[in-house]
Design an enzyme around this catalytic site. Structure first.
Site, PDB file in Angstrom:
ATOM      1  N   GLY A  38       0.790  -1.224   0.000  1.00 34.13           N
ATOM      2  CA  GLY A  38       0.000   0.000   0.000  1.00 34.13           C
ATOM      3  C   GLY A  38       0.820   1.271   0.000  1.00 34.13           C
ATOM      4  O   GLY A  38       0.283   2.366  -0.186  1.00 34.13           O
ATOM      5  N   ARG A  95     -10.274  20.534  12.073  1.00 38.78           N
ATOM      6  CA  ARG A  95     -11.112  20.522  13.281  1.00 38.78           C
ATOM      7  C   ARG A  95     -10.295  20.288  14.540  1.00 38.78           C
ATOM      8  O   ARG A  95     -10.755  20.552  15.645  1.00 38.78           O
ATOM      9  CB  ARG A  95     -12.197  19.453  13.148  1.00 38.78           C
ATOM     10  CG  ARG A  95     -13.295  19.801  12.177  1.00 38.78           C
ATOM     11  CD  ARG A  95     -14.223  18.640  11.911  1.00 38.78           C
ATOM     12  NE  ARG A  95     -13.570  17.598  11.127  1.00 38.78           N
ATOM     13  CZ  ARG A  95     -14.186  16.534  10.639  1.00 38.78           C
ATOM     14  NH1 ARG A  95     -15.478  16.359  10.877  1.00 38.78           N
ATOM     15  NH2 ARG A  95     -13.539  15.660   9.910  1.00 38.78           N
ATOM     16  N   HIS A 129     -11.843  25.108   8.618  1.00 39.76           N
ATOM     17  CA  HIS A 129     -12.783  24.968   9.729  1.00 39.76           C
ATOM     18  C   HIS A 129     -12.445  25.905  10.879  1.00 39.76           C
ATOM     19  O   HIS A 129     -13.330  26.246  11.676  1.00 39.76           O
ATOM     20  CB  HIS A 129     -12.781  23.521  10.220  1.00 39.76           C
ATOM     21  CG  HIS A 129     -13.849  23.215  11.229  1.00 39.76           C
ATOM     22  ND1 HIS A 129     -15.184  23.116  10.889  1.00 39.76           N
ATOM     23  CD2 HIS A 129     -13.785  23.005  12.569  1.00 39.76           C
ATOM     24  CE1 HIS A 129     -15.899  22.841  11.971  1.00 39.76           C
ATOM     25  NE2 HIS A 129     -15.070  22.769  13.000  1.00 39.76           N
ATOM     26  N   LYS A 191     -27.545  23.765  19.226  1.00 39.91           N
ATOM     27  CA  LYS A 191     -27.520  22.309  19.140  1.00 39.91           C
ATOM     28  C   LYS A 191     -26.796  21.705  20.331  1.00 39.91           C
ATOM     29  O   LYS A 191     -26.044  22.377  21.040  1.00 39.91           O
ATOM     30  CB  LYS A 191     -26.838  21.852  17.848  1.00 39.91           C
ATOM     31  CG  LYS A 191     -25.311  21.967  17.873  1.00 39.91           C
ATOM     32  CD  LYS A 191     -24.667  21.398  16.628  1.00 39.91           C
ATOM     33  CE  LYS A 191     -23.139  21.412  16.752  1.00 39.91           C
ATOM     34  NZ  LYS A 191     -22.463  20.922  15.534  1.00 39.91           N
ATOM     35  N   ASP A 217     -22.991  26.268   6.302  1.00 43.37           N
ATOM     36  CA  ASP A 217     -21.936  25.711   7.146  1.00 43.37           C
ATOM     37  C   ASP A 217     -20.665  25.636   6.330  1.00 43.37           C
ATOM     38  O   ASP A 217     -20.703  25.763   5.095  1.00 43.37           O
ATOM     39  CB  ASP A 217     -22.336  24.314   7.655  1.00 43.37           C
ATOM     40  CG  ASP A 217     -21.746  24.014   9.040  1.00 43.37           C
ATOM     41  OD1 ASP A 217     -20.817  24.738   9.454  1.00 43.37           O
ATOM     42  OD2 ASP A 217     -22.210  23.069   9.701  1.00 43.37           O
TER      43      ASP A 217
END
Length: 314
Positions: A38, A95, A129, A191, A217
């Site tokens: 791989g 993030r 983000h 939320k 978003d």
């Protein structure tokens, strides 16, 4: 002037080709060899003495595409490119810009330091983000935005008094940017996130009664946040459209079943095929303009601050 060269990784060759076409340049393909275990070995063509822009979003599979990006950057550097810029429209690990519990890594910092260490002298991203990206990057970061492109496609939504909806507090600033362009008002969904794939909407702040709504978003991954926001709006809004800069759409197939008219994403992440309600807007013109200016060492500031499209709604 130093020749310009676009090098295309395997994550999104269609986007790289579209960018190169707009620049009247060839997208230099890469030979990607794979070992039986791989391991990959990308081989680039002639880039010696050239101003090279490696286009490789780190979209799913994030780790594979990220390692390929690093190897491409190193290959260009070792091939004596005059300058190497990493063009990463969708930057994975954005993030992970802070630690929330003890024992976590600061993934964003690790990623940008690796990109710099592999040979990139600059980094180009679209709507990351986190706003903290450049503060942890050892190299200059040019942050572009797809918001004007998407705002033009969603406004007006069947006419009427459209409202821009942030699906959580983290998207509030983004919603204000859409509102500044379109002139619409803003609403916010509060939320509660139970886990990475389960989100509950607990409150709606703002008036959306009988009005077209645009949920915005920066990205749609599992779609849990969007689904919760749609559920909150269904009995109030006259019409619902969703717009997001990035659409990795990992596990978001259920969004096809939601009662929304359109879901707009860009091609920062490659999409083999999309079906309604999904639509794809290309960021190739934006990237091509940014690369053309960087190649000539011209400023990019007016690519970041679009003009308003109309007066702000009351």
């Amino acid at each position: 002037m130093t020749p310009l060269r676009v090098v295309s990784g395997s994550a999104n060759p269609a986007l790289a080709a579209a960018v190169a076409e707009r620049l009247d340049a060839d997208a230099l393909g890469v030979v990607l060899e794979r070992f039986p275990d791989g391991e990959i070995r990308p081989i680039v063509g002639h880039v010696s003495g050239q101003d090279v822009y490696v286009v490789q979003p780190t979209a799913p599979p994030v780790n594979d595409n990220f390692v390929e990006l690093l190897l491409l950057l190193d290959a260009c550097r070792r091939s004596r490119a005059a300058r190497v810029t990493a063009v990463v429209p969708y930057l994975g690990y954005s993030r992970q810009d802070r630690r929330t519990v003890s024992g976590q890594a600061l993934g964003l910092r690790v990623v940008v330091e690796a990109i710099a260490g592999a040979g990139a002298e600059r980094l180009v991203v679209i709507d990351p983000h986190t706003p903290a990206l450049e503060s942890v990057s050892p190299i200059p970061v040019e942050t572009l935005t797809a918001v004007p492109l998407l705002a033009e496609r969603v406004s007006p939504v069947r006419g009427g008094d459209t409202v821009i909806v942030a699906p959580d507090a983290g998207a509030a600033t983004l919603a204000e940017r859409y509102a500044a362009i379109t002139g619409h008002s803003v609403a916010l969904v509060r939320k509660y996130r139970e886990n990475e794939s389960s989100v509950s909407a607990i409150a709606l702040l703002g008036d959306v009664r009988h009005r077209p709504a645009v949920i915005v978003d920066d990205m749609i991954c599992t779609g849990a946040t969007i689904e919760a926001a749609v559920g909150m709006l269904l009995h109030h809004a006259a019409d619902i459209v969703v717009a997001a800069s990035h659409g990795p759409l990992a596990g978001a197939a259920h969004l096809h079943r939601l009662d929304v008219r359109r879901v707009l994403v860009t091609d920062t992440v490659a999409h083999a095929a999309v079906a309604p309600p999904f639509e794809v807007c290309s960021v190739a013109p934006l990237l091509a303009e940014a690369i053309a200016r960087m190649h000539e060492d011209l400023p990019l500031h007016d690519l970041f601050a679009p003009a308003r499209m109309g007066p702000r709604s009351a």
